[in-house]
Design an enzyme around this catalytic site. Structure first.
Site, mmCIF file in Angstrom:
data_model
loop_
_atom_site.group_PDB
_atom_site.id
_atom_site.type_symbol
_atom_site.label_atom_id
_atom_site.label_comp_id
_atom_site.label_asym_id
_atom_site.label_seq_id
_atom_site.Cartn_x
_atom_site.Cartn_y
_atom_site.Cartn_z
ATOM 1 N N ARG A 178 43.390 3.005 29.244
ATOM 2 C CA ARG A 178 42.355 2.261 28.882
ATOM 3 C C ARG A 178 41.082 2.772 29.518
ATOM 4 O O ARG A 178 40.081 2.840 28.999
ATOM 5 C CB ARG A 178 42.635 0.755 28.954
ATOM 6 C CG ARG A 178 41.617 -0.089 28.520
ATOM 7 C CD ARG A 178 41.506 0.245 26.965
ATOM 8 N NE ARG A 178 40.516 -0.913 26.351
ATOM 9 C CZ ARG A 178 40.344 -1.028 25.089
ATOM 10 N NH1 ARG A 178 40.664 0.009 24.357
ATOM 11 N NH2 ARG A 178 39.671 -2.027 24.626
ATOM 12 N N SER A 188 36.247 4.555 13.301
ATOM 13 C CA SER A 188 37.188 5.286 14.391
ATOM 14 C C SER A 188 38.541 5.261 13.542
ATOM 15 O O SER A 188 38.577 5.852 12.464
ATOM 16 C CB SER A 188 37.292 4.455 15.693
ATOM 17 O OG SER A 188 37.931 5.089 16.515
ATOM 18 N N HIS A 236 30.737 6.092 21.240
ATOM 19 C CA HIS A 236 31.784 5.757 19.881
ATOM 20 C C HIS A 236 31.568 4.210 19.753
ATOM 21 O O HIS A 236 31.711 3.611 18.817
ATOM 22 C CB HIS A 236 33.103 6.262 20.513
ATOM 23 C CG HIS A 236 33.947 5.971 19.233
ATOM 24 N ND1 HIS A 236 33.882 6.372 17.968
ATOM 25 C CD2 HIS A 236 35.069 5.411 19.183
ATOM 26 C CE1 HIS A 236 34.887 6.224 17.202
ATOM 27 N NE2 HIS A 236 35.602 5.342 17.948
ATOM 28 N N ASP A 237 31.232 3.327 20.949
ATOM 29 C CA ASP A 237 31.083 2.142 20.601
ATOM 30 C C ASP A 237 30.208 1.559 19.825
ATOM 31 O O ASP A 237 30.246 0.484 19.317
ATOM 32 C CB ASP A 237 31.006 1.527 22.107
ATOM 33 C CG ASP A 237 32.144 1.121 22.890
ATOM 34 O OD1 ASP A 237 33.155 1.291 22.217
ATOM 35 O OD2 ASP A 237 32.007 0.733 24.004
ATOM 36 N N ASP A 244 27.919 9.761 19.692
ATOM 37 C CA ASP A 244 29.496 9.708 19.848
ATOM 38 C C ASP A 244 30.004 10.975 19.851
ATOM 39 O O ASP A 244 29.945 11.796 19.098
ATOM 40 C CB ASP A 244 29.782 9.042 18.334
ATOM 41 C CG ASP A 244 31.271 8.825 18.245
ATOM 42 O OD1 ASP A 244 32.313 9.284 19.173
ATOM 43 O OD2 ASP A 244 31.680 8.020 17.241
#
Lengths: 383, 383
Positions: B231, B162, B359-360, B326
């Site tokens: 967040r 990232s 993305h995680d 992602d």
């Protein structure tokens, strides 16, 4: 030139929003949440002429931020036509020289129909968060009352995009004998968890705005920042990654180099701020809370046990349309609807339109939609 | 059992964050924005042993919310290991029995390295928004100073996911003779307008929180709501539509039926609120502003004229990894990097890992990553 727009041959011209009030106590309507609501005023517009046989009526169902004003202008100086003006008018997709087109603001909205920004006659104050929770089915129930009032007991068709498509699905389920056909555009039988997540963040931004004051902000400063953030999030989900590349890329709004500060620099940032601020002037924050919640709750599979069961008794001819780059109401959700309709041997056509516009495509892909809608309606009349 | 975790044979055990301070006035470093900054303290950790030849050092570069604590535990009672503990330790991907692994908190962070929450020695007050804007290149410059201090003039490899991948790209460009190889995971040479849009909405939520007070909230209530919203938005973008279906679906958190109120009901809502609140306890809102801006600004094509030109002088062997689902750092962006490297005849391998984690995945697909990283590092040593 602006003042001539309403005179265009394919415009419905100058139109006026009308109002119908019903459910005066003690005849309130019973809502899904178990509470009663009344009186209820519905804002609506009509275009074209109802045929003597009353067999040419089409009901349009608007999306989250829409209203009853689907086509035409409110005055000779009005610069902005109704939200689906590209589709409604003489010779247009919803040809007002043939059809009698109706559009009403839905229950819980803030555009003339009873919603949280209206006066609760029992208290003399705006409802705010004392307004009962309303569902898509409640909205449809109110639309049915309007049609009763207008003396229409059969609809040639109904059509809605996005949240309007949810209402269309609810219509064919709740009033199977009344709806000859339905067009469900860029919609779903239930939101994805991702879409619910975006809605919840948007609501969170509103209720944490200090101006929100538990919904009692009427007459004072509105929760501007919270509602603007909600709208910005919305706009990101209405566009696609591709359309954002095309529309903005990484272009800076006004300079050639970075400013190294926290002002908006990228064109995409300016666009979102503009959209957010503009929305605050025309939409009620409490309505946004109620309407997103109504969308989150909508779940035909859960309500009926399965989508197959939900569609068991419908009689309408169906047209389902999705857009390839729509990731908020993605094509796979439209396909779920089509599959469940086919499992029930219903008359259904499906089209996935290739478009880079994302969810916004349902308002932008006018040529494609016009072709599909015209053909669908023509076949109905021929039958 | 918890107190035994650090004793696992593949754990680096109990580790301690260390600090290095440099750039004392008048020897401040010059930043990209044109301002000078100093003194600068860097928080860092190391695992494993530097070989006598000093040829086994690997620098790890963390992502937006990470820190210097990549592996191991801070005490015998510490329940949570470092952020990449699954990948760093004896026999793990970054095998600390072979390699000397370094990780530092980046400039502008809030985990021990100088950032907006630190005291400006010239005023005796926290910097807040008087902290200068920092770029990915500035962060890399500070990491280089740390390596100088550690006596390391050659890196066997660098690796980052990232935002860490952005730093890895900057490293191979700025210090081509110092980096033998680099792993760029789930990253990009420039954020998409969609990603910039999400960042801007997140920043907007923070600066419109009344507790933000133009960044001067230290010692008072922090902008809790704003940072939590930021967040929550982040977490939606870190997951994928598919993983949200798998993880939450439309499941309700604690009841079987709708409550018809505005409390969180869906499991996905509870998850986001939990993540938002937890983040506020461990992260500084001003840092969030600076770091997202640093990501938005990062654009190798714009800086060098083209991505091809950006990579012209690099000498590192490259491994680029992306994840199929992602959508924040989508595979097409990794492919752009690979294409530009190949256009320059650079030594590059590319792998798109099929994963539903979004993305995680760069933190979750440990088995796939371990295999790739081990093989990549083994080949380097064999050469």
């Amino acid at each position: 030139m602006t003042d001539k727009l309403y005179k265009a041959p394919d415009s419905v011209g100058i139109v006026k929003t009308q109002y119908y009030t019903f459910a005066e106590p003690p005849d309130e309507i019973l809502l899904d949440c178990g509470k009663k609501l009344g009186p209820i005023t519905v804002a609506y517009e009509t275009y074209g002429t109802l045929s003597p046989k009353k067999d040419n009526a089409i009901l349009l169902l608007h999306a989250l931020s829409g209203d009853a004003h689907a086509a035409g202008y409110h005055s000779a100086n009005d610069k902005h036509p109704g939200w689906w003006d590209t589709m409604v008018g003489p010779e247009k997709a919803f040809d007002t020289s043939k059809y009698f087109v109706i559009c009403s603001n839905f229950l819980g909205g803030c555009k003339g129909t009873t919603g949280p920004n209206c006066i609760d006659t029992s208290t003399g104050k705006e409802y705010g968060v004392t307004f009962p929770m309303v569902t898509i089915a409640d909205m449809v129930k109110v639309q049915k009352k309007l049609l009763d009032y207008l003396g229409i007991d059969s609809l040639l068709s109904i059509a809605g995009g996005s949240m309007g498509g949810m209402q269309a699905l609810q219509w064919v389920i709740d009033y199977p004998d009344m709806v000859r056909s339905a067009m469900v555009i860029a919609s779903t039988s239930r939101l994805s968890p991702q879409a619910i997540a975006f809605d919840e963040v948007a609501r969170n931004a509103i209720v944490n705005d200090p101006n929100w004051k538990n919904g009692e902000y009427y007459g004072n400063s509105v929760p501007h920042h919270g509602l603007a953030i909600a709208r910005m999030i919305g706009h990101i989900t209405y566009l696609s990654d591709e359309s954002m590349h095309q529309k903005f890329g990484r272009r800076l709004q006004s300079k050639d180099t970075y400013c190294y500060d926290f002002n908006s620099e990228f064109a995409v940032e300016s666009y979102l701020h503009y959209q957010g601020d503009k929305f605050v002037d025309r939409f009620d924050a409490n309505s946004y809370l109620y309407l997103t919640k109504a969308m989150d709750y909508f779940d035909l599979s859960s309500k009926f046990g399965s989508l197959n069961k939900a569609f068991e008794h419908i009689k309408s001819k169906m047209l389902v349309i999705s857009f390839s780059s729509d990731w908020l109401f993605p094509p796979y959700q439209s396909k779920e609807i089509v599959k469940a309709l086919m499992n029930n041997d219903k008359d259904v056509s499906y089209m996935e339109i290739f478009s880079s516009y994302g969810h916004d495509a349902f308002l932008l892909e006018t040529d494609h939609l016009t072709q599909l809608v015209k053909s669908f309606l023509n076949h109905l009349i021929e039958v």
